[in-house]
Every structure is written in C-alpha cells, then in structure tokens.
Write a protein that holds these residues in place. Structure first.
Motif, short mmCIF file in Angstrom:
data_model
loop_
_atom_site.label_atom_id
_atom_site.label_comp_id
_atom_site.label_asym_id
_atom_site.label_seq_id
_atom_site.Cartn_x
_atom_site.Cartn_y
_atom_site.Cartn_z
N CYS A 58 0.82 -1.21 0.00
CA CYS A 58 0.00 0.00 0.00
C CYS A 58 0.85 1.26 0.00
O CYS A 58 0.49 2.27 -0.62
CB CYS A 58 -0.94 0.00 1.20
N LEU A 61 1.88 1.86 -3.49
CA LEU A 61 0.76 2.30 -4.31
C LEU A 61 0.39 3.75 -4.05
O LEU A 61 0.09 4.50 -4.98
CB LEU A 61 -0.46 1.40 -4.05
N THR A 64 2.90 5.95 -5.68
CA THR A 64 2.67 5.94 -7.13
C THR A 64 1.51 6.86 -7.50
O THR A 64 1.58 7.63 -8.47
CB THR A 64 2.37 4.51 -7.61
N ALA A 65 0.44 6.80 -6.71
CA ALA A 65 -0.73 7.65 -6.98
C ALA A 65 -0.38 9.12 -6.83
O ALA A 65 -0.83 9.96 -7.63
CB ALA A 65 -1.87 7.27 -6.04
N ALA A 188 -4.52 5.96 -15.11
CA ALA A 188 -3.58 5.23 -14.26
C ALA A 188 -3.77 5.62 -12.79
O ALA A 188 -3.70 4.77 -11.90
CB ALA A 188 -2.15 5.51 -14.69
N THR A 192 -4.87 3.04 -9.90
CA THR A 192 -3.98 2.90 -8.75
C THR A 192 -4.74 3.11 -7.45
O THR A 192 -4.54 2.39 -6.47
CB THR A 192 -2.81 3.89 -8.84
N GLN A 193 -5.64 4.10 -7.43
CA GLN A 193 -6.44 4.33 -6.23
C GLN A 193 -7.38 3.16 -5.94
O GLN A 193 -7.55 2.79 -4.78
CB GLN A 193 -7.24 5.62 -6.39
N TRP A 195 -6.87 0.03 -6.80
CA TRP A 195 -6.00 -1.06 -6.35
C TRP A 195 -5.55 -0.82 -4.90
O TRP A 195 -5.49 -1.76 -4.10
CB TRP A 195 -4.79 -1.16 -7.28
N LEU A 196 -5.27 0.45 -4.57
CA LEU A 196 -4.87 0.79 -3.21
C LEU A 196 -5.98 0.48 -2.22
O LEU A 196 -5.73 -0.09 -1.14
CB LEU A 196 -4.49 2.27 -3.15
#
Length: 212
Positions: A58, A61, A64-65, A188, A192-193, A195-196
């Motif tokens: 997390c 992630l 990355t976000a 993206a 990503t959010q 997935w987080l």
C-alpha cells in the motif's frame, strides 16, 4: 471462506464483534490467517480479508498515486482543433473555464471532487501508513483514517472520467481531436487508487493502529 460465529453473544468488547454491512447481522469476530476471508453466514457478504505484507504494498501504491496526481491534473487530456485553432485541455483548465463561463458553483464542485478531495484522500492514506510504518502518532493516524473514510463519499474521479469520455464522443464528430498523456495518467491514477483501496483492508488498519 470461513464464516464468523453467530448465536448467543456474551458481553464481548466492541472490537470482538463485527456487523455485516449488507444485512446487519451481529457476529463474533474470528481471527484470520494470512490469505483467509470471512463471510456473513446469512447473506454471504465478504466481511474481511487478511492480506499478507499489505503495508509495504500500500505504501508503494500511495506513492505511485501521488506521483501520478500532478500529470493527471495538469497535463493535457486532449488536444482540440476547431476552425483552425488548437486548444489543449487539462482538468485544471476545465475548472478555470467553468469559472470564466459564469458557473462558479460547478467549478468549485469539480475542483473539490476531481482534484482537492482525491489529493486529501491520498495524503491521509500516506500519513496513516507512515504512522504504522514508523510506529508514531497512532492516535493521529486513527483520526486521519476516519477522515479518509468520510472523504471517500466525495471523491468522484470515476464520474469525472465518465464525463471526459462522453465529451470525447460528442466532440469527435465536430472537431479534430487527439488524446493527450494527461488522460493516460488520469486513468492510471484512478486504477492505482482502486488497487490501493482493495489492498488496504480496514480491519487490519484499525488493528494495527490500535496496537501499543
């Protein structure tokens, strides 16, 4: 998928109980092994999942976000050519355009739901994960995690993306239109959010924040 225990519940502490979000059945919380899930015996709703090494995943992630946030909001989503004039549209310029068009209310709504609240959500998640990673300010982490859950109701990136796609479909027949890198970054960021959120189980966050 193991089920939680129902039936007669003695005077258990609140952290030993769990209520189903779908049918409100109150149950005793059962410990889970890494990779296990618990489900409601009445309606089958998935109550909790125990993820292994979720904190490091997390943390990566959310960083990355945050890196995707600036290009997603300030790089061109599309390039529009109409009557010989070319314009590059970004989320930020769309907010300014709404202000200039005499729609300040809509502009503020787009600014909050499309830019400010998603950023605040990410910052809350980053600070909560930092609190857990460095074992500091757990009470502040609890407050920030509560704030994050309230902000989830107002972050609407997926609605904004749907609006962008509708605009592209409507404009493609009346102007020359090309997609920009900002749209790829925006998609993206949204993925990503999502997935987080899937990899940040609430019950494990609260348990970790409650540890001394």
């Amino acid at each position: 998928m193991p089920h939680t225990t129902t039936g007669h519940l003695p005077n258990l502490p609140l952290d030993a109980l769990i209520a189903c979000h779908e049918c409100d059945l109150l149950m005793r919380r059962e410990p889970l092994e890494p990779g296990e899930k618990s489900g409601c015996p009445r309606c089958g709703f998935e109550l909790a999942v125990h993820r292994h090494q979720w904190q490091g995943r997390c943390f990566a992630l959310v960083l990355t976000a945050l890196l995707l946030y600036i290009p997603a909001n300030f790089l061109p989503i599309m390039h529009l050519t109409l009557l010989g004039q070319t314009r590059s549209e970004t989320i930020w310029t769309s907010v300014l355009g709404l202000f200039e068009s005499g729609m300040p209310g809509v502009a503020v709504l787009v600014l909050l739901s499309g830019m400010a609240i998603p950023l605040l959500k990410l910052l809350c998640q980053l600070l909560v994960l930092s609190s857990l990673r460095f074992k500091v300010a757990r009470r502040t982490g609890m407050l920030l995690y509560r704030t994050y859950h309230h902000l989830r109701e107002w972050g609407m990136l997926e609605v904004y993306l749907f609006g962008i796609l509708v605009s592209i479909v409507k404009l493609i027949d009346i102007a020359d239109l090309s997609l920009g890198i900002g749209l790829a970054c925006f998609v993206a960021l949204l993925l990503t959010q999502v997935w987080l959120e899937l990899n940040m189980p609430s019950h494990q966050v609260w348990e970790a924040l409650s540890e001394e």
